[in-house]
Design a protein around this motif. Structure first.
Motif, mmCIF file in Angstrom:
data_model
loop_
_atom_site.group_PDB
_atom_site.id
_atom_site.type_symbol
_atom_site.label_atom_id
_atom_site.label_comp_id
_atom_site.label_asym_id
_atom_site.label_seq_id
_atom_site.Cartn_x
_atom_site.Cartn_y
_atom_site.Cartn_z
ATOM 1 N N UNK A 1 0.874 -1.172 0.000
ATOM 2 C CA UNK A 1 0.000 0.000 0.000
ATOM 3 C C UNK A 1 0.912 1.223 0.000
ATOM 4 N N UNK A 2 0.811 2.012 -1.044
ATOM 5 C CA UNK A 2 1.682 3.170 -1.226
ATOM 6 C C UNK A 2 0.820 4.422 -1.356
ATOM 7 N N UNK A 3 1.254 5.504 -0.754
ATOM 8 C CA UNK A 3 0.586 6.792 -0.910
ATOM 9 C C UNK A 3 1.469 7.683 -1.773
ATOM 10 N N UNK A 4 0.873 8.265 -2.804
ATOM 11 C CA UNK A 4 1.611 9.152 -3.712
ATOM 12 C C UNK A 4 0.995 10.542 -3.628
ATOM 13 N N UNK A 5 1.842 11.534 -3.457
ATOM 14 C CA UNK A 5 1.388 12.926 -3.367
ATOM 15 C C UNK A 5 2.059 13.738 -4.469
ATOM 16 N N UNK A 6 1.250 14.368 -5.304
ATOM 17 C CA UNK A 6 1.798 15.180 -6.388
ATOM 18 C C UNK A 6 1.829 16.657 -5.988
ATOM 19 N N UNK A 7 3.021 17.228 -6.040
ATOM 20 C CA UNK A 7 3.225 18.660 -5.828
ATOM 21 C C UNK A 7 2.658 19.144 -4.488
ATOM 22 N N UNK A 8 2.882 18.368 -3.450
ATOM 23 C CA UNK A 8 2.417 18.777 -2.121
ATOM 24 C C UNK A 8 3.152 20.050 -1.710
ATOM 25 N N UNK A 9 2.397 20.998 -1.148
ATOM 26 C CA UNK A 9 2.960 22.310 -0.833
ATOM 27 C C UNK A 9 3.212 22.512 0.653
ATOM 28 N N UNK A 10 2.316 22.021 1.489
ATOM 29 C CA UNK A 10 2.373 22.336 2.919
ATOM 30 C C UNK A 10 3.060 21.207 3.689
ATOM 31 N N UNK A 11 4.190 21.507 4.323
ATOM 32 C CA UNK A 11 4.897 20.452 5.067
ATOM 33 C C UNK A 11 4.065 19.861 6.191
ATOM 34 N N UNK A 12 3.182 20.659 6.791
ATOM 35 C CA UNK A 12 2.334 20.135 7.853
ATOM 36 C C UNK A 12 1.402 19.045 7.354
ATOM 37 N N UNK B 1 -2.823 11.329 -4.604
ATOM 38 C CA UNK B 1 -3.527 12.555 -4.222
ATOM 39 C C UNK B 1 -2.830 13.762 -4.861
ATOM 40 N N UNK B 2 -3.620 14.758 -5.247
ATOM 41 C CA UNK B 2 -3.077 16.004 -5.769
ATOM 42 C C UNK B 2 -3.235 17.139 -4.771
ATOM 43 N N UNK B 3 -3.014 18.352 -5.222
ATOM 44 C CA UNK B 3 -3.172 19.509 -4.344
ATOM 45 C C UNK B 3 -4.657 19.804 -4.146
ATOM 46 N N UNK B 4 -4.977 20.453 -3.035
ATOM 47 C CA UNK B 4 -6.371 20.789 -2.747
ATOM 48 C C UNK B 4 -6.908 21.817 -3.749
ATOM 49 N N UNK B 5 -6.027 22.681 -4.240
ATOM 50 C CA UNK B 5 -6.472 23.762 -5.127
ATOM 51 C C UNK B 5 -6.741 23.284 -6.552
ATOM 52 N N UNK B 6 -5.823 22.473 -7.104
ATOM 53 C CA UNK B 6 -5.918 22.112 -8.524
ATOM 54 C C UNK B 6 -6.056 20.616 -8.774
ATOM 55 N N UNK B 7 -5.935 19.797 -7.747
ATOM 56 C CA UNK B 7 -6.032 18.360 -7.943
ATOM 57 C C UNK B 7 -4.832 17.799 -8.679
ATOM 58 N N UNK B 8 -5.056 16.663 -9.338
ATOM 59 C CA UNK B 8 -3.972 15.979 -10.044
ATOM 60 C C UNK B 8 -3.828 16.492 -11.469
ATOM 61 N N UNK B 9 -2.634 16.365 -12.005
ATOM 62 C CA UNK B 9 -2.397 16.713 -13.396
ATOM 63 C C UNK B 9 -2.921 15.599 -14.301
ATOM 64 N N UNK B 10 -3.055 15.918 -15.593
ATOM 65 C CA UNK B 10 -3.547 14.931 -16.553
ATOM 66 C C UNK B 10 -2.617 13.725 -16.653
ATOM 67 N N UNK B 11 -1.337 13.922 -16.388
ATOM 68 C CA UNK B 11 -0.387 12.812 -16.451
ATOM 69 C C UNK B 11 -0.813 11.670 -15.534
#
Length: 258
Positions: free
Chosen positions: A112-123, A210-220
């Motif tokens: 089970x792996x969690x992938x985060x794209x372009x996460x901005x907030x370290x918290x 998971x993507x960013x809260x503002x823009x979500x995931x990219x098309x890639x």
């Protein structure tokens, strides 16, 4: 042991710079860990402590056992100046950074792996690591990160889980290739063209993306996905904090696998 009595001491100044600037962390190959529990977990996971700053008035008891480590005793005033957060028990460590790659990951039979794209907030990343530890996730992969993985706020919010859950930074292309190579099914969290998360099989090797809260995931990532999943939103908001969403999805995988 060396006694530091001035906030202008170069050692104290460097500690503050490591807390405040990612450029200084990269330059010196050091990051900062606060608190007994966090430092113990750091050492247990194979990180090397370079220097230890100890305030006996706050720490209490005997001097910490620190074979082969530079130890600096500081006053309460200096400790309160350099501590990133309160309640850290009077001990702060400068620790040598380590490079982690995808090839270093040791996966279970059904990872089970969690992938985060372009996460901005370290918290948020720290909170996700804490949930990943609780859910027994194999790894957290941060793609195209916008935050320093050794940020002190990440360390604080992970409460030591940074040292128990392998955390790797890489590009999205590298991550997608790695997941495909290892037969790990990619589930992207998105509102569009998606199924409810609890109707999706997570018992097999799974990556929750998971993507960013503002823009979500990219098309890639949307195009690379094997399935799209969503959390039902019954109120006026259309999204949750990314750390909350990640926890919900991880523990659905835990539920299905029990």
């Amino acid at each position: 042991m060396e006694l530091l009595t001035s906030a202008q001491n170069p050692k104290v100044k460097l500690l503050l710079e490591l807390q405040q600037k990612s450029s200084e962390r990269r330059k010196h190959g050091l990051f900062v860990v606060e608190g007994r529990r966090e430092i113990e977990r750091c050492i247990q996971s194979g990180y090397q402590v370079d220097s230890l700053f100890w305030c006996p008035e706050i720490y209490g008891g005997e001097e910490p056992s620190t074979a082969g480590v530079h130890v600096y005793q500081v006053s309460t005033a200096i400790y309160n100046k350099v501590a990133y957060r309160g309640g850290t028990e009077g001990v702060i460590a400068e620790v040598k950074t380590r490079e982690h790659t995808l090839q270093d990951l040791q996966l279970s039979d059904s990872p089970l792996v969690v992938v985060l794209e372009r996460v901005e907030k370290p918290g948020n990343l720290g909170a996700i690591l804490r949930s990943a530890d609780a859910a027994g996730a194999d790894a957290v992969i941060v793609c195209d990160p916008l935050t320093d993985l050794y940020n002190p706020n990440l360390m604080r919010s992970s409460t030591g889980a940074f040292f128990s859950v392998p955390c790797v930074a890489c590009s999205s292309s590298e991550c997608i290739a790695y997941l495909k190579q290892h037969g790990i099914r990619i589930l992207t969290a998105q509102l569009q063209d998606s199924s409810l998360y609890y109707d999706t099989d997570m018992r097999q090797p799974t990556a929750i993306v998971m993507g960013t809260e503002a823009t979500g995931l990219t098309d890639q990532w949307r195009q690379a996905a094997d399935a799209h999943i969503r959390i039902p939103m019954l109120g006026i908001t259309d999204s949750l904090n990314v750390s909350v969403s990640a926890a919900i999805l991880m523990f659905e995988a835990v539920r299905q696998r029990q």
